[in-house]
Design a protein around this motif. Structure first.
Motif, PDB file in Angstrom:
ATOM      1  N   TYR A  99       0.312  -0.720   0.181  1.00  0.00           N
ATOM      2  CA  TYR A  99       0.128  -0.155  -0.599  1.00  0.00           C
ATOM      3  C   TYR A  99       0.506   1.582   0.577  1.00  0.00           C
ATOM      4  O   TYR A  99       0.741   2.230  -0.698  1.00  0.00           O
ATOM      5  CB  TYR A  99      -1.064   0.185   1.281  1.00  0.00           C
ATOM      6  N   LYS A 100       1.876   0.984   0.749  1.00  0.00           N
ATOM      7  CA  LYS A 100       2.783   2.940   1.074  1.00  0.00           C
ATOM      8  C   LYS A 100       3.332   2.712  -0.069  1.00  0.00           C
ATOM      9  O   LYS A 100       4.289   3.568  -0.565  1.00  0.00           O
ATOM     10  CB  LYS A 100       3.770   2.551   2.506  1.00  0.00           C
ATOM     11  N   SER A 101       3.980   1.594  -1.021  1.00  0.00           N
ATOM     12  CA  SER A 101       4.183   1.241  -2.184  1.00  0.00           C
ATOM     13  C   SER A 101       3.644   2.364  -3.524  1.00  0.00           C
ATOM     14  O   SER A 101       3.759   1.708  -4.259  1.00  0.00           O
ATOM     15  CB  SER A 101       5.371   0.510  -2.840  1.00  0.00           C
ATOM     16  N   SER A 102       1.915   2.356  -3.223  1.00  0.00           N
ATOM     17  CA  SER A 102       1.605   2.508  -4.420  1.00  0.00           C
ATOM     18  C   SER A 102       1.175   3.337  -4.946  1.00  0.00           C
ATOM     19  O   SER A 102       1.314   4.524  -4.111  1.00  0.00           O
ATOM     20  CB  SER A 102       0.250   1.600  -4.073  1.00  0.00           C
ATOM     21  N   GLU A 139     -11.995  -0.597   3.335  1.00  0.00           N
ATOM     22  CA  GLU A 139     -11.822  -0.039   4.186  1.00  0.00           C
ATOM     23  C   GLU A 139     -11.078  -0.983   5.590  1.00  0.00           C
ATOM     24  O   GLU A 139     -10.690  -0.502   6.441  1.00  0.00           O
ATOM     25  CB  GLU A 139     -13.842   0.164   5.498  1.00  0.00           C
ATOM     26  N   LYS A 140     -11.977  -2.103   5.681  1.00  0.00           N
ATOM     27  CA  LYS A 140     -11.195  -3.286   6.734  1.00  0.00           C
ATOM     28  C   LYS A 140      -9.302  -3.084   6.320  1.00  0.00           C
ATOM     29  O   LYS A 140      -8.322  -3.390   7.468  1.00  0.00           O
ATOM     30  CB  LYS A 140     -11.344  -4.804   6.094  1.00  0.00           C
ATOM     31  N   GLU A 141      -8.682  -3.081   4.965  1.00  0.00           N
ATOM     32  CA  GLU A 141      -7.807  -2.958   4.486  1.00  0.00           C
ATOM     33  C   GLU A 141      -6.978  -1.590   5.261  1.00  0.00           C
ATOM     34  O   GLU A 141      -5.544  -2.000   5.762  1.00  0.00           O
ATOM     35  CB  GLU A 141      -7.533  -2.892   3.792  1.00  0.00           C
ATOM     36  N   ILE A 142      -7.878  -0.839   5.561  1.00  0.00           N
ATOM     37  CA  ILE A 142      -7.171   0.831   6.191  1.00  0.00           C
ATOM     38  C   ILE A 142      -7.054   1.257   6.881  1.00  0.00           C
ATOM     39  O   ILE A 142      -5.850   1.116   8.492  1.00  0.00           O
ATOM     40  CB  ILE A 142      -7.916   1.960   5.240  1.00  0.00           C
ATOM     41  N   ASP A 143      -8.075   0.225   8.083  1.00  0.00           N
ATOM     42  CA  ASP A 143      -8.112   0.025   9.586  1.00  0.00           C
ATOM     43  C   ASP A 143      -6.988  -0.921   9.875  1.00  0.00           C
ATOM     44  O   ASP A 143      -6.220  -0.411  11.300  1.00  0.00           O
ATOM     45  CB  ASP A 143      -9.872  -0.917   9.690  1.00  0.00           C
ATOM     46  N   GLU A 144      -6.825  -1.639   9.266  1.00  0.00           N
ATOM     47  CA  GLU A 144      -5.459  -2.478   9.550  1.00  0.00           C
ATOM     48  C   GLU A 144      -3.794  -2.195   9.587  1.00  0.00           C
ATOM     49  O   GLU A 144      -3.477  -1.805  10.540  1.00  0.00           O
ATOM     50  CB  GLU A 144      -5.124  -3.738   8.495  1.00  0.00           C
ATOM     51  N   ILE A 145      -4.005  -1.285   8.126  1.00  0.00           N
ATOM     52  CA  ILE A 145      -2.918  -0.627   8.598  1.00  0.00           C
ATOM     53  C   ILE A 145      -2.738   0.580   8.577  1.00  0.00           C
ATOM     54  O   ILE A 145      -1.438   0.891  10.087  1.00  0.00           O
ATOM     55  CB  ILE A 145      -2.543  -0.013   6.640  1.00  0.00           C
TER      56      ILE A 145
END
Length: 743
Positions: free
Chosen positions: A332-335, A475-481
Motif C-alpha cells: 500500500y505504501k509503495s502504491s 475499509e478493513k485494509e485501511i483500518d489494519e494499515i
C-alpha cells in the motif's frame, strides 16, 4: 583484409612518435612538479621567517599578509595536484596511448585526415593533435559508423563526410600486440577477447568497446531527463559512468565531480564502480544510496529499518503471524494510491486551522490572532509549511523583542534601586532570568503555533487515513494499515516502507536541504525505486538533468518497485524526457543468457553477443549439506581452471552465514551480508538481493529448491541471481527443484 608490412612499419613509426611526445611531456611535468615543490618549501620558509607567530596583537596588517601567504600556498597546492594528474595521464599513455583510428574525408576535401583515439588528448608544441580523447566530438564516429558515409556534431555544427578506414589496436607496454581493420562493429575480436577474460577486481572502463547504442546514451544531451531500459549485461552502469566522464570533459568549465551525484543500490556497488572514473582520468563524483541519503536526512529520532532488513523479512519470515499484514503495508505504501494520499494531505496540512490566539505581554497586545491568521494564510501562504512557520515565528519574535528589552530595563532599574546587587553584570543576568520566567507562557504559545514535528504530522495522516483515500471499498485494509503503523510509531520503530513517505512529506513541506549545486543525477537500478521515490528525486533535483538506468526484469523487491516506467511519466516533463532502449547483452555466454531468459517465462527480443561456453548445470541433492560439499569442491575446481571471481549466491543472509560457516575453514572464501560493506573479490558468498549490478566468472546458486524460490514474486530475484554469471552457471537444489525453472 590483412595489413601490409609497409603499413605495420608506418604504424610502428607513428606509435614511436606518439610515445616520444608523451615521454617528453611527462618529463616536463615531473620537472615542473619539482619546481612547484621547491617553491612551496620556499614560501613556507619565507612565511615563517617574515611572519613568525601570528597574533591579533600584531595588528591587522600582519593578518592580511599571512592570508596572502596562505592564498599562494593554496594556489601552489592546486597546481601540484593538477600537474600530478597530468603525470598520471602521460604514464597511462606511455603504456597504451590509443586504441583506435579512423580516416575521415570531410565533404569538400580531397584527402582523408587520420584521427587516433585514446583515453586522453595528446597535443604537441605545434598544436598538432597526435591523439584525440575518446570523448572528443570527432571520436564519436569511431563508435557510431562503419566504413562509408558518416558525420559528427561539433560546436560549429554537423560535419559530414566519409569514413575510409576504421582500425583497432591492442597496445601493451608501448608495443602493438595486434591491430586489424574493422568494417563492421566494435563487436568481434577485441570485444570477444575482453568478454572472455576472467574478472578479478572492480569494474573496468569500456572505452575500447563502446557500442553504437551505448554511445548514443553516453553523449545524449538533447533531453534533460533520460530513462534507459536495458537487459542484464547491457552495460547500463558502465554507460552511466562513461556518461559522467563525457559530461566532465565537455562541460569542464562549468561543472566538476562535486556537481554530479550517483545513487547506487548499495555501498558494495559504490565500491565496485569506484575505479572507473579515475581510470578515465577523472575524479569520482559524489556517491550515495537512497537509504544513506534518507537516513541522514531523517535523523535519528526513531529506529530506522535498513532496506536489507526489509528484504530479509520479505524472503525469510513467511511463517510469521504478522507477515501478510506487513506485506499489505509495504504494497500500500509503495502504491500510486498512497502517493496521491500524501499529495492531498500536504495540501490539507497547509490549510488546517492553527488555532491562533492573541499574543499579549503584561496586558500589551504584541500581535492579534487576526494578524497571525492574515500572515499565515495570506502573506506567507505560497511558502511550504516549514518555511511559513519559520517566517511566522521570526515575525512574532521581532515584534516581541522591543517589549522584552523594555521589560529587562525596568527590572534592572528595580534591582538597582533595591541595592541588593552590587555587580552590574549580576543585575543584567538576574533581570534576564526574571523576564524569561515572566515570558515562559508566551514562548510556549509561540512554540505551539509554529511547531513542526514531521513524525507527528505523519502520525496524524495515518490516524485519519480514510479521509484522504479515494476508495471506501478497502475499509478493513485501511483500518489494519492504520493500527499496524501507529503501533510501530508508538514503539519508535520506523519500517523501511514508512521512510520514503516521511522523506516526501519533509520535502513537500519545505524541510529538505538545498541541492542546487547538483547539476547531473544518475539513478542506477532504476527499476527498484517506487513512483513515490521518484517524486522525491524530482523534489530534490528538478533543476538538474537526471539519467535513470534500469531493467524491469531485475526488480528484486516484488512489492517495492517502479512497476512500469509509465508510472513515473507524469513526474518528469514529457517534452524533455526520453526513454532509450538498449537491446543487446554483453555479459554472459549465449548458453547462460538463453537459460536466464527462460526464467522470465516470456518472449525476449533482446540480442546478445555470440560468445559460447558450457551449458548451465542444474543438479539436485537429497539434503543441503551435500550442496555445501559440492560448492566446496567447485571452488577448488574453478580456481584451478583460472577463474578469479566466484559468486556463491544465496537467497537470504541466514543462508549466506550458514554456507560461510561451513566453508571458511576449508577454503579461502569471504562473505558479504550488509549493504554497508565494501566490494570483495575472489570467492564471495552473497545474498541475491545484494548481488545486483555485480558480475562473477562463476556463479553457484545455493539451493534453488521449491521451498526457497517457491512463488512467482521471487522469479525476478532468481533471474537476477543467474544473470550475474559471465562464463559458468551452476544451479543446485535440495528436494524438489523450484517451479520457476521449467527445463
Amino acid at each position: 583484409m590483412s595489413i601490409s608490412d609497409f603499413e605495420w612499419k608506418q604504424e610502428n613509426e607513428w606509435l614511436e612518435n606518439v610515445l616520444k611526445e608523451a615521454r617528453k611531456q611527462l618529463s616536463e611535468k615531473r620537472d615542473f612538479n619539482k619546481k612547484l615543490k621547491k617553491e612551496a618549501i620556499d614560501t613556507q620558509r619565507e612565511l615563517w621567517q617574515e611572519m613568525g607567530s601570528v597574533s591579533i596583537a600584531n595588528e591587522l596588517d600582519q593578518i592580511v599578509d599571512f592570508l596572502a601567504f596562505i592564498d599562494v600556498l593554496k594556489m601552489q597546492k592546486r597546481s601540484h595536484e593538477f600537474t600530478k594528474k597530468l603525470q598520471e595521464k602521460y604514464k597511462k599513455m606511455i603504456l597504451s596511448p590509443y586504441f583506435g583510428r579512423i580516416d575521415f574525408i570531410e565533404n569538400g576535401d580531397e584527402n582523408a585526415e587520420k584521427y587516433y583515439i585514446g583515453i586522453a588528448n595528446l597535443i604537441n608544441d605545434r598544436y598538432d593533435i597526435l591523439v584525440y580523447d575518446w570523448r572528443a566530438p570527432v571520436s564519436s564516429m569511431f563508435y557510431d559508423y562503419e566504413i562509408g558515409e558518416a558525420s559528427y556534431k561539433c560546436p560549429e555544427g554537423i560535419i559530414r563526410g566519409k569514413v575510409t578506414l576504421k582500425r583497432q589496436y591492442k597496445i601493451n607496454n608501448g608495443k602493438i600486440e595486434y591491430m586489424f581493420d574493422s568494417n563492421l562493429k566494435i563487436d568481434d575480436e577485441i570485444l570477444q577477447e575482453i568478454l572472455s577474460k576472467s574478472v578479478d577486481n572492480k569494474m573496468k572502463t569500456i572505452i575500447t568497446t563502446i557500442q553504437r547504442e551505448q554511445n548514443k546514451v553516453i553523449r545524449n544531451e538533447e533531453y534533460k531527463n533520460l530513462i534507459v531500459q536495458g537487459p542484464a549485461g547491457s552495460g547500463k552502469t558502465s554507460i552511466a559512468l562513461h556518461r559522467i566522464a563525457y559530461l566532465l570533459y565537455k562541460h569542464r568549465e562549468n561543472i566538476g565531480p562535486q556537481n554530479i551525484i550517483i545513487f547506487s543500490p548499495n555501498q558494495i556497488f559504490n565500491d565496485y564502480i569506484s575505479d572507473v572514473l579515475p581510470l578515465l582520468g577523472e575524479d569520482n563524483m559524489l556517491q550515495t544510496t537512497f537509504k544513506e541519503y534518507m537516513h541522514n536526512t531523517l535523523g535519528g529520532e526513531l529506529k530506522k529499518e535498513d532496506y536489507c532488513d526489509m528484504m530479509e523479512y520479505i524472503l525469510a519470515s513467511k511463517d510469521k503471524p504478522a507477515y501478510q499484514k506487513r506485506i499489505r503495508n509495504i504494497k500500500y505504501k509503495s502504491s500510486m494510491e498512497f502517493t496521491d494520499v500524501l499529495k492531498k494531505y500536504v495540501s490539507y496540512v497547509g490549510k488546517v486551522d492553527r488555532n491562533f490566539n492573541d499574543i499579549t505581554f503584561r496586558d500589551k497586545l504584541i500581535i492579534s490572532y487576526m494578524d497571525l491568521h492574515e500572515l499565515y494564510y495570506k502573506d506567507y501562504f505560497q511558502l511550504p509549511l516549514k518555511r511559513r512557520l519559520q517566517k511566522l515565528r521570526e515575525r512574532v519574535l521581532f515584534l516581541l523583542e522591543p517589549y522584552e528589552k523594555e521589560r529587562i530595563k525596568e527590572v534592572m532599574d528595580e534591582l538597582d534601586d533595591s541595592e541588593s546587587y552590587i555587580n552590574k553584570a549580576e543585575i543584567v543576568k538576574k533581570s534576564r532570568v526574571i523576564v524569561k520566567g515572566e515570558m515562559k507562557d508566551i514562548y510556549s504559545e509561540i512554540d505551539r503555533i509554529t511547531k513542526f514535528d514531521l513524525v507527528d504530522i505523519y502520525k496524524k495522516l495515518i490516524e485519519n487515513l480514510e479521509l484522504f483515500c479515494e476508495s471506501s471499498d478497502a475499509e478493513k485494509e485501511i483500518d489494519e494499515i492504520k493500527s499496524y503503523t501507529l503501533e510501530n510509531l508508538k514503539a519508535q520503530q520506523l519500517y523501511y516502507e514508512d521512510q520514503p513517505p516521511l522523506l516526501y512529506l519533509m520535502g513537500a513541506l519545505g524541510d529538505l536541504p538545498k541541492t542546487s549545486e547538483i547539476k547531473y543525477v544518475i539513478i542506477d537500478e532504476a527499476q527498484d525505486y517506487t513512483p513515490l521515490q521518484y517524486e522525491i528525486f524530482y523534489q530534490l533535483f528538478n533543476h538538474a538533468s537526471i539519467t535513470m538506468l534500469g531493467d524491469l526484469n531485475q526488480s528484486i523487491n516484488p512489492f517495492m518497485n517502479v512497476g512500469d516506467y509509465q508510472n513515473i511519466s507524469h513526474i518528469f516533463p514529457q517534452d524533455n524526457t526520453c526513454l532509450m532502449n538498449l537491446t543487446k547483452s554483453y555479459r554472459s555466454t549465449m548458453e547462460i543468457t538463453k537459460f536466464s531468459r527462460m526464467l522470465l517465462n516470456k518472449e525476449s527480443t533482446d540480442e546478445s553477443v555470440e560468445r559460447y561456453g558450457d551449458k548451465p548445470i542444474v543438479l539436485g541433492f537429497p539434503r543441503e549439506e551435500a550442496i555445501k560439499e559440492k560448492i566446496l569442491e567447485d571452488i577448488k575446481i574453478y580456481k584451478g581452471k583460472g577463474y578469479k571471481s566466484i559468486g556463491i549466491i544465496t537467497r537470504t543472509k541466514k543462508e549466506a552465514n550458514e554456507v560461510y560457516r561451513f566453508l571458511k575453514d576449508k577454503v579461502q572464501v569471504k562473505v558479504i551480508i550488509s549493504d554497508d560493506e565494501g566490494y570483495l573479490n575472489g570467492a564471495v558468498i552473497i545474498p541475491a538481493y545484494l548481488a545486483k549490478g555485480l558480475e562473477f566468472d562463476v556463479v553457484l546458486i545455493y539451493n534453488a529448491g521449491n521451498e526457497n524460490y517457491c512463488c512467482e514474486e521471487e522469479r525476478l530475484l532468481f533471474y537476477t541471481a543467474c544473470t550475474r554469471a559471465l562464463h559458468v552457471l551452476c544451479v543446485y537444489y535440495s528436494g524438489k527443484r523450484t517451479p520457476l525453472l521449467q527445463l
